[in-house]
Design a protein around this motif. Structure first.
Motif, PDB file in Angstrom:
ATOM      1  N   TYR A   1       0.831  -1.212   0.000  1.00  6.23           N
ATOM      2  CA  TYR A   1       0.000   0.000   0.000  1.00  6.23           C
ATOM      3  C   TYR A   1       0.864   1.260   0.000  1.00  6.23           C
ATOM      4  CZ  TYR A   1      -3.631   3.331   1.186  1.00  6.23           C
ATOM      5  OH  TYR A   1      -4.501   4.393   1.171  1.00  6.23           O
ATOM      6  N   GLY A   2       0.508   2.200  -0.869  1.00  2.00           N
ATOM      7  CA  GLY A   2       1.274   3.432  -0.987  1.00  2.00           C
ATOM      8  C   GLY A   2       2.469   3.320  -1.908  1.00  2.00           C
ATOM      9  N   LYS A   3       2.621   2.170  -2.588  1.00  2.00           N
ATOM     10  CA  LYS A   3       3.737   1.961  -3.514  1.00  2.00           C
ATOM     11  C   LYS A   3       3.192   1.518  -4.879  1.00  2.00           C
ATOM     12  CE  LYS A   3       6.827   0.477   0.222  1.00  2.00           C
ATOM     13  NZ  LYS A   3       7.667  -0.637   0.750  1.00  2.00           N
ATOM     14  N   PRO A   4       2.573   2.435  -5.608  1.00  2.00           N
ATOM     15  CA  PRO A   4       1.954   2.061  -6.887  1.00  2.00           C
ATOM     16  C   PRO A   4       2.937   1.540  -7.915  1.00  2.00           C
ATOM     17  CG  PRO A   4       1.994   4.447  -6.609  1.00  2.00           C
ATOM     18  CD  PRO A   4       2.384   3.860  -5.302  1.00  2.00           C
ATOM     19  N   THR A   5       4.212   1.974  -7.837  1.00  2.00           N
ATOM     20  CA  THR A   5       5.194   1.447  -8.792  1.00  2.00           C
ATOM     21  C   THR A   5       5.460  -0.033  -8.521  1.00  2.00           C
ATOM     22  OG1 THR A   5       6.975   2.233  -7.351  1.00  2.00           O
ATOM     23  CG2 THR A   5       6.303   3.672  -9.157  1.00  2.00           C
ATOM     24  N   THR A   6       5.471  -0.414  -7.241  1.00  2.78           N
ATOM     25  CA  THR A   6       5.646  -1.824  -6.890  1.00  2.78           C
ATOM     26  C   THR A   6       4.443  -2.642  -7.346  1.00  2.78           C
ATOM     27  OG1 THR A   6       6.925  -1.148  -4.955  1.00  2.78           O
ATOM     28  CG2 THR A   6       6.179  -3.428  -5.018  1.00  2.78           C
ATOM     29  N   PHE A   7       3.264  -2.016  -7.339  1.00  6.01           N
ATOM     30  CA  PHE A   7       2.065  -2.695  -7.825  1.00  6.01           C
ATOM     31  C   PHE A   7       2.230  -3.088  -9.292  1.00  6.01           C
ATOM     32  CE2 PHE A   7      -2.488  -2.354  -9.338  1.00  6.01           C
ATOM     33  CZ  PHE A   7      -2.909  -3.533  -8.742  1.00  6.01           C
ATOM     34  N   LEU A   8       2.889  -2.254 -10.087  1.00  8.17           N
ATOM     35  CA  LEU A   8       3.150  -2.605 -11.484  1.00  8.17           C
ATOM     36  C   LEU A   8       4.008  -3.857 -11.583  1.00  8.17           C
ATOM     37  CD1 LEU A   8       3.807   0.818 -13.278  1.00  8.17           C
ATOM     38  CD2 LEU A   8       2.127  -0.914 -13.945  1.00  8.17           C
ATOM     39  N   LEU A   9       5.017  -3.963 -10.722  1.00 15.60           N
ATOM     40  CA  LEU A   9       5.863  -5.162 -10.719  1.00 15.60           C
ATOM     41  C   LEU A   9       5.047  -6.378 -10.279  1.00 15.60           C
ATOM     42  CD1 LEU A   9       8.667  -6.382 -11.103  1.00 15.60           C
ATOM     43  CD2 LEU A   9       9.167  -5.800  -8.716  1.00 15.60           C
ATOM     44  N   MET A  10       4.170  -6.190  -9.321  1.00 18.14           N
ATOM     45  CA  MET A  10       3.288  -7.275  -8.882  1.00 18.14           C
ATOM     46  C   MET A  10       2.405  -7.758 -10.030  1.00 18.14           C
ATOM     47  SD  MET A  10       0.209  -7.037  -6.066  1.00 18.14           S
ATOM     48  CE  MET A  10      -1.307  -7.927  -6.440  1.00 18.14           C
ATOM     49  N   LEU A  11       1.883  -6.819 -10.831  1.00 18.64           N
ATOM     50  CA  LEU A  11       1.033  -7.194 -11.960  1.00 18.64           C
ATOM     51  C   LEU A  11       1.821  -7.925 -13.039  1.00 18.64           C
ATOM     52  CD1 LEU A  11      -1.230  -4.026 -12.392  1.00 18.64           C
ATOM     53  CD2 LEU A  11      -1.715  -6.147 -11.160  1.00 18.64           C
ATOM     54  N   ALA A  12       3.104  -7.637 -13.141  1.00 23.16           N
ATOM     55  CA  ALA A  12       3.952  -8.353 -14.096  1.00 23.16           C
ATOM     56  C   ALA A  12       4.183  -9.793 -13.661  1.00 23.16           C
ATOM     57  CB  ALA A  12       5.286  -7.630 -14.271  1.00 23.16           C
TER      58      ALA A  12
ATOM     59  N   ILE B   1     -18.347  -5.883   1.457  1.00 25.96           N
ATOM     60  CA  ILE B   1     -18.294  -5.466   2.868  1.00 25.96           C
ATOM     61  C   ILE B   1     -16.948  -4.829   3.184  1.00 25.96           C
ATOM     62  CG2 ILE B   1     -18.292  -6.318   5.246  1.00 25.96           C
ATOM     63  CD1 ILE B   1     -20.286  -8.477   4.306  1.00 25.96           C
ATOM     64  N   ILE B   2     -15.858  -5.443   2.700  1.00 22.33           N
ATOM     65  CA  ILE B   2     -14.523  -4.886   2.940  1.00 22.33           C
ATOM     66  C   ILE B   2     -14.406  -3.491   2.344  1.00 22.33           C
ATOM     67  CG2 ILE B   2     -12.071  -5.118   2.382  1.00 22.33           C
ATOM     68  CD1 ILE B   2     -12.372  -8.107   2.544  1.00 22.33           C
ATOM     69  N   LEU B   3     -14.867  -3.330   1.096  1.00 26.25           N
ATOM     70  CA  LEU B   3     -14.761  -2.038   0.419  1.00 26.25           C
ATOM     71  C   LEU B   3     -15.541  -0.958   1.164  1.00 26.25           C
ATOM     72  CD1 LEU B   3     -15.136  -3.213  -3.296  1.00 26.25           C
ATOM     73  CD2 LEU B   3     -13.108  -2.163  -2.278  1.00 26.25           C
ATOM     74  N   ILE B   4     -16.725  -1.306   1.646  1.00 27.50           N
ATOM     75  CA  ILE B   4     -17.525  -0.324   2.381  1.00 27.50           C
ATOM     76  C   ILE B   4     -16.824   0.094   3.665  1.00 27.50           C
ATOM     77  CG2 ILE B   4     -19.678  -0.010   3.665  1.00 27.50           C
ATOM     78  CD1 ILE B   4     -21.034  -1.777   1.546  1.00 27.50           C
ATOM     79  N   PHE B   5     -16.325  -0.882   4.419  1.00 29.23           N
ATOM     80  CA  PHE B   5     -15.665  -0.562   5.685  1.00 29.23           C
ATOM     81  C   PHE B   5     -14.356   0.191   5.468  1.00 29.23           C
ATOM     82  CE2 PHE B   5     -18.616  -3.568   7.536  1.00 29.23           C
ATOM     83  CZ  PHE B   5     -18.829  -3.052   8.803  1.00 29.23           C
ATOM     84  N   GLN B   6     -13.636  -0.129   4.392  1.00 23.47           N
ATOM     85  CA  GLN B   6     -12.386   0.579   4.117  1.00 23.47           C
ATOM     86  C   GLN B   6     -12.634   2.029   3.733  1.00 23.47           C
ATOM     87  OE1 GLN B   6     -10.415  -1.876   1.199  1.00 23.47           O
ATOM     88  NE2 GLN B   6      -9.365  -3.103   2.745  1.00 23.47           N
ATOM     89  N   ASN B   7     -13.825   2.318   3.215  1.00 28.25           N
ATOM     90  CA  ASN B   7     -14.160   3.704   2.894  1.00 28.25           C
ATOM     91  C   ASN B   7     -14.713   4.463   4.084  1.00 28.25           C
ATOM     92  OD1 ASN B   7     -14.007   4.551  -0.179  1.00 28.25           O
ATOM     93  ND2 ASN B   7     -14.508   2.376  -0.138  1.00 28.25           N
TER      94      ASN B   7
ATOM     95  N   PHE C   1      -8.043   1.146   8.151  1.00 31.53           N
ATOM     96  CA  PHE C   1      -7.640  -0.198   8.537  1.00 31.53           C
ATOM     97  C   PHE C   1      -6.175  -0.218   8.963  1.00 31.53           C
ATOM     98  CE2 PHE C   1     -10.596  -3.667   6.723  1.00 31.53           C
ATOM     99  CZ  PHE C   1     -11.723  -2.956   7.115  1.00 31.53           C
ATOM    100  N   PRO C   2      -5.856  -0.776  10.148  1.00 34.21           N
ATOM    101  CA  PRO C   2      -4.449  -1.002  10.495  1.00 34.21           C
ATOM    102  C   PRO C   2      -3.891  -2.158   9.671  1.00 34.21           C
ATOM    103  CG  PRO C   2      -5.883  -1.915  12.180  1.00 34.21           C
ATOM    104  CD  PRO C   2      -6.777  -1.177  11.230  1.00 34.21           C
ATOM    105  N   SER C   3      -2.569  -2.334   9.690  1.00 28.42           N
ATOM    106  CA  SER C   3      -1.930  -3.351   8.857  1.00 28.42           C
ATOM    107  C   SER C   3      -2.415  -4.762   9.191  1.00 28.42           C
ATOM    108  CB  SER C   3      -0.410  -3.274   9.012  1.00 28.42           C
ATOM    109  OG  SER C   3      -0.041  -3.445  10.365  1.00 28.42           O
ATOM    110  N   TRP C   4      -2.641  -5.032  10.502  1.00 22.58           N
ATOM    111  CA  TRP C   4      -3.088  -6.383  10.874  1.00 22.58           C
ATOM    112  C   TRP C   4      -4.472  -6.683  10.305  1.00 22.58           C
ATOM    113  CZ3 TRP C   4      -7.626  -7.025  13.419  1.00 22.58           C
ATOM    114  CH2 TRP C   4      -8.139  -5.935  14.145  1.00 22.58           C
ATOM    115  N   ALA C   5      -5.327  -5.654  10.207  1.00 21.43           N
ATOM    116  CA  ALA C   5      -6.666  -5.852   9.660  1.00 21.43           C
ATOM    117  C   ALA C   5      -6.597  -6.165   8.161  1.00 21.43           C
ATOM    118  CB  ALA C   5      -7.518  -4.614   9.906  1.00 21.43           C
ATOM    119  N   HIS C   6      -5.685  -5.485   7.467  1.00 23.21           N
ATOM    120  CA  HIS C   6      -5.490  -5.795   6.043  1.00 23.21           C
ATOM    121  C   HIS C   6      -5.034  -7.235   5.856  1.00 23.21           C
ATOM    122  CE1 HIS C   6      -6.282  -2.010   4.026  1.00 23.21           C
ATOM    123  NE2 HIS C   6      -5.561  -1.354   4.931  1.00 23.21           N
ATOM    124  N   PHE C   7      -4.068  -7.686   6.679  1.00 26.74           N
ATOM    125  CA  PHE C   7      -3.581  -9.059   6.566  1.00 26.74           C
ATOM    126  C   PHE C   7      -4.690 -10.061   6.878  1.00 26.74           C
ATOM    127  CE2 PHE C   7       0.760  -7.308   6.748  1.00 26.74           C
ATOM    128  CZ  PHE C   7       1.377  -8.122   5.810  1.00 26.74           C
TER     129      PHE C   7
END
Length: 519
Positions: free
Chosen positions: A177-188, A232-238, A242-248
């Protein structure tokens, strides 16, 4: 573990869950824009190549037919061996996926010199075009393995593809999260690895179809559970941070849900072995040169299909339905801003679009299968019904009603076309060249999007904005555009009704044939 059609279905589902990266463009678009020094129009140009690549899948259909046609009469039978020419389709997609996103990642991170915008468009096209190879193989194999329930299986495959954007974003928010350039590598890497791991499990094996519906319904329930959980996740995240443990935790639960189809497959496989003595029902759709009526041949290639009126009626209906639907989502942020919606509300609508899209993809296939088997009503009728609902959705937006409610209706109806159109293609033109034909018809999506986004919404909005000094606020900014969309959908209703009446006898004959084999 026996490599049955059930294991093939699970492998296809997992690949579908990973390959919808084109739906996550908004995550890295800002990083792409700033790193390359693009203005908004240049970024939009790159995104157009994303839409073209993700929807023009003729090459994937041709490759599928070329590499699988010679394996169908081979021995040993597909169910007893892992891998076939089909793996080449997935490999072609994996290579394009990795190359496209990896080259974009190198450009955004500055590892290579900033490429010309045309090269970036090529990178984006390759990355998105990979999706058509995965999707073609998974959808066509599903239709061949479950010929009596094509609508349900296509709905399942297209539904998971629709959910894949939300799934990938959840994984990104947990790990990067917060690293959109890394997201591109993840998509690759992520879709490439998943497709290479599971491609040898996907194969054609249209075995006994007596009890398929029960197990397919279980797959559908899992898909609905995942969609509900993501919503449900999307609604609550908006609403909450969410802390990091909740994301995991939420991501681990999501992965458990995604893995659960394997248990259904193992149960179905075990039941199928126990009931192997029961008679096999001949598939509803078979390779045949017999004419059903004067307009339709059971098996056609692309050229033969394009020579029929039915092909162009379906293509025109898809321009109306898919084009107006995609134009709505492409401009939903600007519509929300003009109506003074908050950023939180706009982001929630954009995120939830994947859920409405899924419900349409799943529901269109499931309900049309139910009605077809019960009343022998052809699927083109459901295109007319969804277009009628889209008229209501567009009018709600045009008249300044709830943008939430209007976008839900349009999103569900847009998604339904992605399960209805491929299934209708297989039924009217046959399954032998299905991959090539339905991917050609899918070109209606970017064609319609260009017409309605650029020539209708874009032109009208710019005219209103110029009159107001640069920006446009209020209902009038998009009112005329959505009245036009409503009119277009009325025309599409008429076109699809013509197709319904032209193919009505064809569907009755198909269902009579199935009833004889059930007796």
């Amino acid at each position: 573990m026996e490599n049955s059609k059930w294991v093939a279905t699970v492998a296809s589902i997992w690949i579908q869950c990973s390959c919808g990266a084109s739906y996550a463009f908004g995550i890295y678009s800002a990083a792409l824009k700033s790193s390359q020094g693009y203005d908004q129009s240049t970024l939009d140009t790159v995104s157009v190549f994303k839409d073209i690549g993700a929807n023009i899948g003729v090459l994937s259909g041709l490759l599928y037919h070329a590499v699988t046609n010679n394996h169908r009469d081979s021995t040993p039978p597909p169910s007893s061996r892992f891998g076939s020419g089909l793996s080449l389709v997935y490999l072609a997609g994996a290579i394009q996926c990795f190359a496209g996103y990896f080259l974009m990642w190198l450009s955004v991170t500055g590892v290579i010199d900033r490429p010309h915008v045309l090269f970036m468009c090529l990178f984006m096209f390759m990355a998105a075009h990979a999706q058509t190879f995965f999707n073609t193989a998974n959808v066509v194999v599903a239709v061949r393995n479950f010929p009596d329930y094509g609508g349900t299986t296509v709905g399942i495959m297209k539904g998971f593809l629709g959910l894949s954007g939300a799934i990938l974003i959840q994984i990104y928010q947990t790990l990067f999260y917060g690293k959109p350039t890394t997201f591109l590598l993840m998509l690759a890497l992520f879709p490439t690895i998943v497709s290479l791991l599971f491609m040898n499990f996907v194969h054609e094996n249209p075995s006994n179809t007596t009890h398929d519906k029960h197990h397919l319904n279980n797959f559908s329930l899992i898909a609905l559970a995942i969609a509900t959980y993501l919503m449900i996740i999307l609604i609550f995240q908006n609403i909450f941070i969410f802390p990091s443990w909740a994301h995991f935790l939420t991501t681990i639960i999501l992965l458990i849900l995604i893995s659960s189809p394997l248990q259904i497959a193992l149960t179905a496989q075990r039941n199928e072995r126990e009931e192997s003595s029961s008679p096999t029902i001949t598939p509803l759709i078979v390779a045949s040169e017999a004419q059903v009526d004067s307009h339709s041949v059971v098996e056609m290639n692309l050229i033969q299909a394009m020579s029929t009126v039915n092909f162009w009626l379906l293509f025109l209906a898809m321009i109306c339905a898919m084009g107006s639907g995609l134009a709505t989502i492409n401009n939903i942020s600007q519509i929300g801003e003009s109506l003074n919606y908050s950023k939180v509300k706009i982001n929630a609508m954009v995120s939830l679009w994947s859920i409405w899209n899924f419900l349409g993809r799943f529901g269109g296939g499931f309900v049309s299968d139910l009605i077809l088997h019960r009343y022998s009503w052809g699927r083109p009728l459901f295109i007319s019904l969804t277009l009628a609902a889209m008229v209501i959705g567009h009018l709600i937006i045009a008249l300044g009603g709830s943008l939430y409610f209007g976008s839900v209706i349009v999103g569900v109806c847009y998604g339904a076309q992605w399960s209805l159109m491929p299934t209708i293609t297989s039924e009217i033109f046959g399954v032998k060249h299905m991959g090539t034909i339905f991917n050609t018809i899918a070109a209606a999506n970017p064609v319609g999007s260009y017409i309605f986004s650029v020539r209708v919404i874009g032109s009208i909005y710019d005219k209103e904005a110029r009159e107001e000094g640069g920006s446009c606020f209020g209902i009038h900014c998009f009112m005329v555009s959505f009245f036009v969309f409503a009119g277009v959908c009325v025309f599409g209703m008429f076109v699809s009704l013509v197709l319904f009446f032209r193919t009505k006898g064809f569907y009755v004959l198909l269902m009579e044939r199935r009833s004889k084999h059930l007796e």
